[in-house]
Design an enzyme around this catalytic site. Structure first.
Site, PDB file in Angstrom:
ATOM      1  N   ASP A 187       0.577  -1.056   0.314  1.00 16.64           N
ATOM      2  CA  ASP A 187      -0.288  -0.295   0.096  1.00 16.64           C
ATOM      3  C   ASP A 187       1.370   1.099   0.060  1.00 16.64           C
ATOM      4  OD1 ASP A 187      -1.994   1.271  -0.092  1.00 16.64           O
ATOM      5  OD2 ASP A 187      -2.318   1.860   2.142  1.00 16.64           O
ATOM      6  N   HIS A 188       0.389   2.623   0.027  1.00 18.23           N
ATOM      7  CA  HIS A 188       1.082   3.447  -0.848  1.00 18.23           C
ATOM      8  C   HIS A 188       0.589   4.353   0.725  1.00 18.23           C
ATOM      9  CE1 HIS A 188       1.086   3.840  -4.646  1.00 18.23           C
ATOM     10  NE2 HIS A 188       2.132   2.935  -4.216  1.00 18.23           N
ATOM     11  N   TYR A 192      -5.004   4.383   0.458  1.00 22.21           N
ATOM     12  CA  TYR A 192      -5.518   3.810  -0.465  1.00 22.21           C
ATOM     13  C   TYR A 192      -5.802   3.098  -1.614  1.00 22.21           C
ATOM     14  CZ  TYR A 192      -7.880   8.084   2.153  1.00 22.21           C
ATOM     15  OH  TYR A 192      -7.811   9.094   3.131  1.00 22.21           O
ATOM     16  N   HIS A 193      -4.590   2.170  -0.874  1.00 26.86           N
ATOM     17  CA  HIS A 193      -4.057   1.896  -2.583  1.00 26.86           C
ATOM     18  C   HIS A 193      -3.634   0.556  -2.265  1.00 26.86           C
ATOM     19  CE1 HIS A 193      -3.546   6.319  -4.584  1.00 26.86           C
ATOM     20  NE2 HIS A 193      -4.302   6.446  -4.193  1.00 26.86           N
ATOM     21  N   PRO A 194      -3.963   0.124  -1.536  1.00 26.42           N
ATOM     22  CA  PRO A 194      -3.511  -1.854  -1.945  1.00 26.42           C
ATOM     23  C   PRO A 194      -3.336  -2.414  -2.941  1.00 26.42           C
ATOM     24  CG  PRO A 194      -6.526  -1.528  -0.428  1.00 26.42           C
ATOM     25  CD  PRO A 194      -5.318  -0.129  -1.473  1.00 26.42           C
TER      26      PRO A 194
END
Length: 530
Positions: free
Chosen positions: A294-295, A467-469
């Protein structure tokens, strides 16, 4: 209305589970190819008015359209449990995100290997787009998704672009979508006339009356149906009933959190994890749920002399938006970005940047839940080259129990080093004209936070997901890979995955455009095998 249905006795050619970014695109492409599609979405319709308003996305968090996940406690981040919003609605997370439209880099996709290199994925990206901008070999004009520059950008965002370029010695960028992630620039959005276009609104809403399409909302998949190793349908719960739906094939597009959960509940995953919960082992795939990336973002916020998006009272802002889709609610808040190489081990000539700044002319902390009076701007360093990897495991054999999310944030020391450098660089940008003329003082982390140790304390206490998993059903060969290069689940037939979980490594930018590209390519592969 709980569903959109079409009559007919024949079963679906394809069942798609999840009406998010990948699922909606895959459904449209399969429908256009003449196939009968049943789309199952556990959430509801996209009627919440803040879905249309780009700046309304924080108001959708922890609402009925959000799965409202929590991670397990993170030992390298003060033992905190991180909030993870995921869209529970037609459109999935594309209905509740910040509408940033950006691809990964050429190096990102070339690193994915055969069949997924830049030249392989570019046609699918272009086919998605109805790009409002100058003609380019890398952009598409005939797609369903409106993308391009916002109608207006805040003056603070424009000041950030110039300041970041000067401070970081990087160019001002006219596009981040040509395969190169470099420079500072205003971000593109999937907007049109001040309104969000989610994957559902762009790709499926125009064809909801198609006789070959059935969309069920409030439909929770329970498990896959099998004939031997072939997936032949889905068992799901809908309107209080448990139903079996046969199909020629099944596409899982439930997202990075729930696709591995549904695979494991259907007997596909690590043997030990399945046996721990009393689940039959249909296919031992140890990579299911592994490889989570994730980010991670850190808030760095400054007080502003100049009016920000918070200058207008909320009621007045709503009136402006309802009248002509203008004003603060037409902004997506994160209006600009800059890509930089912060870690000393990185070579700009051969490596993608490890940080992406997200600039917003507003006070944005804790997903927008925390407010402060006055005017602010946020310069958030985001770790887009993470080394830490985590996993998704089952809490129980009940689909109603959210899986255990363990991203292992900051478990690799290099991630903390990059973000620490990112906080310092954010201050340099704020101290550079023309942004300097707008800056009053530092609101967060505050002027007293100067040493590496105190900045690390800030990062552990304040960082949050961007919010980038991705990565929990990764594509490729080898024992840890879950799907092949045509997105078919290893060791099975008739089963594909079409969401961000298939990314073998996270891209160095926001992931929504890539998730839609994956959905389009999944449809290509499914058509060939049915």
């Amino acid at each position: 209305m709980a569903s959109q249905t079409r009559s007919g006795s024949k079963h679906a050619d394809v069942i798609i589970v999840g009406a998010g970014s990948g699922g909606c695109v895959a459904a449209r492409r399969l429908l256009d190819a003449g196939l009968r599609v049943l789309l199952l979405e556990a959430g509801g319709r996209d009627t919440n008015p803040f879905i249309r308003a780009p700046a309304g996305f924080p108001r959708l968090f922890r609402s009925a359209v959000d799965w409202n996940f929590q991670t397990v406690p993170q030992p390298h981040a003060d033992g905190r449990q991180f909030y993870w919003p995921r869209g529970k609605v037609l459109g999935g997370s594309s209905a509740i995100n910040a509408t940033i439209y950006i691809r990964g880099s050429k190096r990102d996709f070339d690193g994915w290997g055969e069949g997924w290199m830049w030249d392989d994925v570019l046609p699918a990206f272009k086919a998605l787009e109805n790009f409002r901008g100058r003609a380019s070999e890398t952009r598409g004009k005939a797609g369903e998704l409106p993308v391009g520059a916002r109608a207006t950008s805040h003056p603070l965002s424009e000041a950030f672009v110039t300041a970041a370029a000067v401070a970081m010695h990087i160019p001002e960028a006219t596009s981040f979508n040509d395969g190169t992630l470099t420079g500072a620039g205003l971000l593109e959005s999937n907007h049109l006339r001040g309104e969000r276009y989610s994957a559902f609104r762009a790709f499926l809403k125009p064809v909801l009356q198609h006789p070959n399409l059935t969309v069920l909302t409030g439909a929770q998949m329970l498990e896959l149906l099998w004939e031997g190793t072939k997936a032949v349908g889905v068992r799901f719960r809908w309107q209080g009933r448990t139903l079996d739906a046969p199909a020629g094939g099944v596409v899982l597009a439930a997202g990075t959190v729930q696709t591995p959960q549904l695979l494991m509940l259907s007997g596909i995953g690590p043997r030990g994890e399945l046996e721990k919960h009393g689940l039959p082992v249909r296919q031992h795939l140890p990579g299911v749920g592994e490889g989570l990336q994730d980010h991670l973002a850190v808030p760095v916020i400054f007080r502003s002399h100049s009016p920000s998006l918070e200058a207008m009272h909320e009621a007045v802002a709503l009136a402006h938006y309802l009248r002509n889709r203008s004003g603060p609610l037409s902004s997506n808040i994160a209006e600009a970005s800059a890509f930089v190489h912060a870690h000393p081990d990185l070579d700009p000539q051969t490596d993608d940047p490890d940080l992406q700044y997200h600039f917003g002319p507003a006070y944005f902390r804790d997903h927008g839940f925390v407010k402060e009076p006055g005017h602010h701007f946020s310069i958030g360093p985001v770790l887009v080259g993470p080394h830490s990897r985590g996993r998704i495991t089952l809490a129980s054999a009940d689909v109603g129990d959210a899986p255990l999310i363990d991203p292992q944030y900051l478990s690799d020391e290099r991630d903390l080093q990059s973000l620490t450098a990112g906080v310092r660089l954010a201050r340099e940008i704020a101290d550079t004209p023309p942004l300097l003329a707008h800056r009053r003082g530092e609101a967060l982390p505050g002027g007293g936070v100067r040493s590496n140790a105190t900045m690390a304390t800030h990062i552990r206490a304040e960082s949050g997901t961007l919010y980038h998993p991705v990565g929990t059903a990764a594509l490729g060969e080898g024992p840890e890979m879950v799907v092949d290069r045509q997105l078919a689940v290893h060791g099975t037939q008739g089963l594909w995955v079409a969401d961000a979980s298939v990314m073998p490594r996270i891209i160095h930018a926001n992931t929504n455009a890539t998730a839609m590209m994956i959905g389009a390519r999944a449809a290509e592969f499914v058509q060939r095998r049915l």
